[in-house]
Design a protein around this motif. Structure first.
Motif, PDB file in Angstrom:
ATOM      1  N   LYS A 116       0.809  -1.215   0.000  1.00 51.53           N
ATOM      2  CA  LYS A 116       0.000   0.000   0.000  1.00 51.53           C
ATOM      3  C   LYS A 116       0.842   1.264   0.000  1.00 51.53           C
ATOM      4  CE  LYS A 116      -3.771  -2.250   2.523  1.00 51.53           C
ATOM      5  NZ  LYS A 116      -4.646  -2.193   3.739  1.00 51.53           N
ATOM      6  N   ARG A 158       1.991   3.031  -4.181  1.00 49.85           N
ATOM      7  CA  ARG A 158       1.362   1.716  -4.262  1.00 49.85           C
ATOM      8  C   ARG A 158       1.679   1.026  -5.597  1.00 49.85           C
ATOM      9  NH1 ARG A 158      -3.827   0.040  -2.071  1.00 49.85           N
ATOM     10  NH2 ARG A 158      -4.060   2.170  -1.326  1.00 49.85           N
ATOM     11  N   GLU A 172       3.836  -2.161  -6.464  1.00 50.32           N
ATOM     12  CA  GLU A 172       3.263  -3.512  -6.369  1.00 50.32           C
ATOM     13  C   GLU A 172       4.297  -4.524  -5.886  1.00 50.32           C
ATOM     14  OE1 GLU A 172       1.640  -4.317 -10.201  1.00 50.32           O
ATOM     15  OE2 GLU A 172      -0.110  -3.027  -9.910  1.00 50.32           O
TER      16      GLU A 172
END
Length: 489
Positions: free
Chosen positions: A55, A83, A86
């Motif tokens: 996140k 974010r 990934e």
């Protein structure tokens, strides 16, 4: 880390870069189950494996420690990873901050000093991170901590921070993909970049003082706001005036008015949304590009319409004339913008308002320099050359008309009308946009002031022209047919 630390002390470029590359690979391949902080000499690092869905991540570093905690006193550098990285549990996120002991030297052939001789490295194992839509933000504290030189206001009168990254292949600094977010008086600078590598802040000479930049920013915002308001009034006057709606030239003018309304509507809030969501920034960039192209094209169509009035006076009827102009004025920009978005959507993003100065206000616009040069600068040059020619034709026509014997001796009122006519035509054709060609070298400051004042108020000048034109149409005809035709033209 000891090897790299020794290389930093020795200051040998080739050895240092090779050691940095090896260290980065070693850190990414290091096995760990939890966040690990490391510190050796003038280097600090932190390794982190995400747990669960990624996140985003915040990293903070002092001169001797790196942590993920926000409660870090005397933080020298802070990083916000988006974010969009990934990162998974199989990936290791590596942060590494290197500081050269000798802070008075330039590095890797640069003519500018690297602030505090410090580089911040970011990488993710198993991933090559480039072309991020949601940018990485590296914030560097410029206030000093009592042991280093403070970045005070008097210093920034001649030097300004500029975000760069170290290109390992060329062993040189580059600004590609990085935006410098900093304003005069701020105690920190944020490097907003679309990739991961080693980043730093160069101290570069300022072409224009921060105070002038601030004043120019206020002038632009105030001028564009005035233009937007008066352009909207102009549009309302047009739709409520029956004679104006019946005049073909007025209809052409009002299309330019609408294009400038769109341009100001998307330009004014662009700075505020520059760091907002990627989707919104993309929309603002695309809309601003379209609005600018529409304004330029309609300025050229004003020149074409002027050509028909002055040169082809006795044969200017064109079937569905306004419809054809509308297809060109609104259609060509739509085609250009659509092609750019389809071919490379990443061409739109966060960029400095002044491409020559990465420290200027950041807005959502065209990131790709090639696209910007071809679709905006190229179009503008063609429009400017054509409209300069049309301005010359207008001046020549007025001079010939005034020399005609049928008008008798020249009077001052007629000369004033001619001057007002030329000023109005100059505004409609966007001739003042050409001041950008004089905004360089010793003329940078003066040229930018003139450019910002005149062009931000273009809408206001068009409003004055429109009101004067309405007054003319409301008066009874008292002049001969030839002069009436000339005045309307």
């Amino acid at each position: 880390m000891e090897e790299v630390n020794n290389s930093l002390k020795n200051g040998k470029t080739n050895n240092t870069i090779k050691a940095m590359e090896i260290l980065e690979e070693v850190l990414k391949e290091t096995e760990l189950n939890e966040t690990t902080s490391l510190s050796v000499g003038s280097m600090v690092a932190i390794l982190h494996k995400p747990k669960g869905p990624f996140k985003g991540l915040n990293i903070f570093a002092t001169d001797d420690k790196a942590t993920l905690s926000e409660a870090v006193p005397n933080s020298r550098v802070s990083v916000r990873l988006p974010r969009e990285l990934e990162a998974e549990s199989s990936n290791t996120i590596v942060f590494c901050m290197l500081t050269w002991p000798d802070r008075s030297t330039t590095l890797w052939g640069s003519s500018h000093e690297l602030y505090e001789s410090r580089l911040v490295g970011l990488s993710v194992s198993g991933k090559n991170i480039t072309g991020l839509q949601e940018r990485v933000n590296i914030t560097v504290n410029l206030a000093g901590n009592g042991t280093t030189t403070s970045f005070n206001k008097s210093f920034t009168e001649t030097l300004q921070p500029k975000c760069v990254f170290l290109n390992f292949s060329t062993q040189a600094y580059s600004t590609d993909g990085c935006i410098t977010l900093w304003k005069f008086g701020q105690s920190n600078v944020t490097c907003s970049c679309d990739h991961l590598t080693y980043f730093g802040v160069l101290m570069v000479s300022a072409n224009i003082s921060p105070k002038d930049q601030e004043i120019l920013s206020y002038i632009t915002v105030i001028g564009c706001s005035i233009s937007l308001l008066t352009l909207i009034i102009t549009f309302l006057l047009f739709i409520t005036n029956r004679k104006a709606r019946a005049d073909l030239s007025m209809k052409v003018h009002i299309h330019l008015v609408i294009a400038l309304i769109l341009l100001n509507l998307h330009f004014l809030p662009s700075q505020a949304v520059a760091l907002s969501s990627t989707g919104f920034c993309f929309y603002m960039a695309l809309s601003l590009h379209y609005s600018l192209l529409a304004a330029l094209i309609w300025m050229s169509l004003e020149g074409f319409h002027l050509y028909l009035l002055l040169v082809r006076v006795f044969n200017i009827y064109v079937k569905k004339y306004l419809l054809k102009l509308s297809v060109v004025g609104w259609g060509i920009p739509a085609v250009i913008v659509a092609l750019v978005a389809i071919i490379d959507r990443s061409s739109y993003g966060l960029v400095p308002l002044d491409s020559a100065n990465s420290n200027s206000t950041a807005i959502c616009y065209i990131v790709n320099n090639t696209v910007k040069m071809v679709t905006t600068v190229g179009v503008f040059c063609l429009v400017f050359i054509f409209n300069m020619f049309m301005l010359g034709v207008t001046v020549r026509s007025i001079v010939i008309l005034r020399r005609s014997k049928e008008f008798g001796p020249i009077d001052h009122d007629r000369a004033k009308r001619d001057i007002y006519t030329l000023l109005g035509i100059t505004t409609l054709l966007g001739i003042t946009w050409g001041l950008v060609f004089f905004s360089f070298g010793y003329l940078t400051t003066a040229g930018l002031y003139l450019f910002c004042i005149l062009n931000s108020l273009q809408g206001f000048f068009i409003f004055l022209w429109f009101v004067m034109s309405l007054r003319k149409t409301g008066k009874p005809a008292t002049m001969g047919s030839s002069e009436t035709r000339s005045t309307n033209s």
